[in-house]
Design a protein around this motif. Structure first.
Motif, PDB file in Angstrom:
ATOM      1  N   ALA A   1      18.962 -40.416  86.486  1.00 33.06           N
ATOM      2  CA  ALA A   1      17.638 -39.773  86.509  1.00 33.06           C
ATOM      3  C   ALA A   1      17.685 -38.394  85.860  1.00 33.06           C
ATOM      4  N   LYS A   2      16.670 -38.099  85.065  1.00 31.54           N
ATOM      5  CA  LYS A   2      16.560 -36.787  84.456  1.00 31.54           C
ATOM      6  C   LYS A   2      15.476 -35.997  85.192  1.00 31.54           C
TER       7      LYS A   2
ATOM      8  N   HIS B   1       9.335 -46.129  80.810  1.00 32.40           N
ATOM      9  CA  HIS B   1      10.318 -45.434  81.653  1.00 32.40           C
ATOM     10  C   HIS B   1       9.797 -45.287  83.073  1.00 32.40           C
ATOM     11  N   LYS B   2      10.618 -45.652  84.027  1.00 36.40           N
ATOM     12  CA  LYS B   2      10.211 -45.488  85.424  1.00 36.40           C
ATOM     13  C   LYS B   2      10.175 -43.992  85.767  1.00 36.40           C
ATOM     14  N   THR B   3       8.976 -43.511  86.072  1.00 34.69           N
ATOM     15  CA  THR B   3       8.740 -42.072  86.178  1.00 34.69           C
ATOM     16  C   THR B   3       8.028 -41.711  87.474  1.00 34.69           C
TER      17      THR B   3
ATOM     18  N   THR C   1       4.980 -48.438  86.023  1.00 33.46           N
ATOM     19  CA  THR C   1       6.244 -47.705  86.081  1.00 33.46           C
ATOM     20  C   THR C   1       6.034 -46.251  86.516  1.00 33.46           C
TER      21      THR C   1
ATOM     22  N   ALA D   1      16.566 -41.101  92.484  1.00 37.24           N
ATOM     23  CA  ALA D   1      17.505 -41.576  91.469  1.00 37.24           C
ATOM     24  C   ALA D   1      18.047 -42.944  91.865  1.00 37.24           C
TER      25      ALA D   1
ATOM     26  N   GLY E   1      16.068 -45.882  91.050  1.00 38.79           N
ATOM     27  CA  GLY E   1      16.045 -46.260  89.646  1.00 38.79           C
ATOM     28  C   GLY E   1      15.072 -45.478  88.789  1.00 38.79           C
TER      29      GLY E   1
ATOM     30  N   GLU F   1      13.916 -42.980  86.107  1.00 36.42           N
ATOM     31  CA  GLU F   1      14.580 -42.396  84.942  1.00 36.42           C
ATOM     32  C   GLU F   1      14.158 -40.947  84.738  1.00 36.42           C
TER      33      GLU F   1
END
Ligand code: ATP
Ligand code: MG
Lengths: 270, 86
Positions: free
Chosen positions: A2-3, A32-34, A82, A110, A113, A115
């Protein structure tokens, strides 16, 4: 992995929440999963900009205090599957966030999952803003072309370099991005507004995007749809470009000149 | 509009240039302060207290700044404006 990206500014009202909503949505639209977290404890607003205000049951502080679990508190976006929002609490005291508590939530996200974890910072340079930037891997320093905003952005850059976890632990520094918002090319040309180059000269960090001052932003917030959905609008397109740059795509800056009628469609074949 | 009018008007209207100059100075100043050691504010206060033992003086008449010339050399600058003797 994760960012964690903080959207920060020091000065209030420069467009952090607008940008968090637009960029978070943009990342999710690209698959992207956000999750976007509202760190503005007591002044929840992200829910309104995201259009999910009526679905808030539990909030960030509830999770930290163990009054709800993460799954119960995350609001799933109705448009992109997402995308999730973790709302701020409306009533609790500002000191409800602890570093340990926030760290645990970020770890759990994180593990789920995610990102990208976008942290919408409150204004100021006090505890709330520090809490929002503390765990950041990257920072989107949201700035208006105006003296007090630029100065505050520089102070925030100082905080990132000294008060963040990365700074404290001597890790690689937080990656900084400049996001210049509410830009008015006409006024820049007339010489009564700082230009992109001026602000870049002073702050000396790479530019992520220039978002023009646009009526589309108010329209978007009226309807609770992040402005990035308004793909006809200049601001919507500018945010989409910023998202591309954030994930490493090269994009020339747009909307730096006054729009000349017809030129746009001639150039881009609209 | 004459040649000179043109110059005058652009100069007067260009408040962005003024903004940039002011920012350049204040940002450099604040960065310099930030990069100073943690003990600097406390040391400033101590210096001020010592001076106040001898001279009646306002805090804003004392300016203490640490200039990091390079890795090897830092200059501590102490600037005191004494009040009029009479
Ligand atoms: N590009 C833009 N064009 C026009 N208006 C804008 C733009 N960006 C933001 N605004 C307006 O500026 C105001 C503040 O925006 P926003 O709430 O996003 O700022 P903020 O930095 O999150 O504020 P706070 O510090 O209070 O959290 C809002 O009314 C928003 O509609
Ligand atoms: Mg906000």
């Amino acid at each position: 992995m994760a960012k964690v990206i903080v959207v920060t500014s020091g000065k209030g009202g420069v467009g952090k929440t607008t940008s968090s909503a637009a960029i978070g949505t943009g990342l999710a639209l690209r698959g992207h999963k956000t999750v976007i977290i509202d760190f503005d404890i007591g002044l929840r607003n992200l829910d309104l900009i995201m259009g999910c205000e009526r679905r808030v049951v539990y909030d960030f502080v509830n999770v930290i205090k163990g009054e709800s679990n993460l799954k119960q508190s995350l609001i799933k976006d109705k448009r992109v599957d997402t995308l999730f929002v973790l709302p701020a609490s409306q009533t609790r005291d500002k000191d409800a966030l602890s570093k340990e508590g926030v760290a645990k939530v970020l770890e759990d996200l994180a593990e789920e999952g995610f990102e990208f974890i976008i942290c919408d910072s409150p204004a100021g340079i006090e505890t709330g803003a520090i809490m929002a930037l503390y765990f950041a891997d990257e920072a989107i320093v949201t700035t208006n072309p105006e003296v007090s905003s630029v100065r505050d952005s520089d102070r925030i850059l100082g905080m990132l370099a000294s008060k963040s976890k990365r700074a404290e632990q001597g890790l690689e520094p937080v990656k900084e991005h400049l996001l210049l918002t509410r830009y008015n090319p006409e006024r820049v040309k007339r010489g009564d507004m700082l230009s992109v180059e001026d602000v870049q000269d002073i702050l000396a960090i790479p530019i992520l995007g220039v978002i023009p001052e646009s009526p589309a932003v108010l329209k978007a917030s009226n309807s609770g749809e992040p402005v990035i959905y308004d793909s006809e609008s200049d601001a919507g397109q500018a945010y989409a470009d910023a998202v591309s740059r954030l994930i490493g795509e090269e994009m020339p800056l747009r909307f730096l000149e006054e729009e000349k009628k017809g030129l746009f469609s001639r150039l881009f074949g609209g | 509009m004459s040649f000179f009018d043109y110059f005058r008007s652009t100069k007067e209207d260009n408040s962005a240039q003024t903004a940039k100059e002011r920012l350049r100075i204040i940002v450099a100043h604040e960065r310099n302060q930030r990069s100073g050691p943690d003990y600097l504010p406390a040391m400033k206060q101590d210096i001020l207290d010592v001076i106040k033992k001898y001279v009646e003086i306002d805090s804003d008449q004392v300016n203490v700044s640490l200039d990091n010339k390079d890795e090897e050399l830092s200059i501590l600058e102490l600037n005191i404006t004494f009040p009029d003797k009479n």
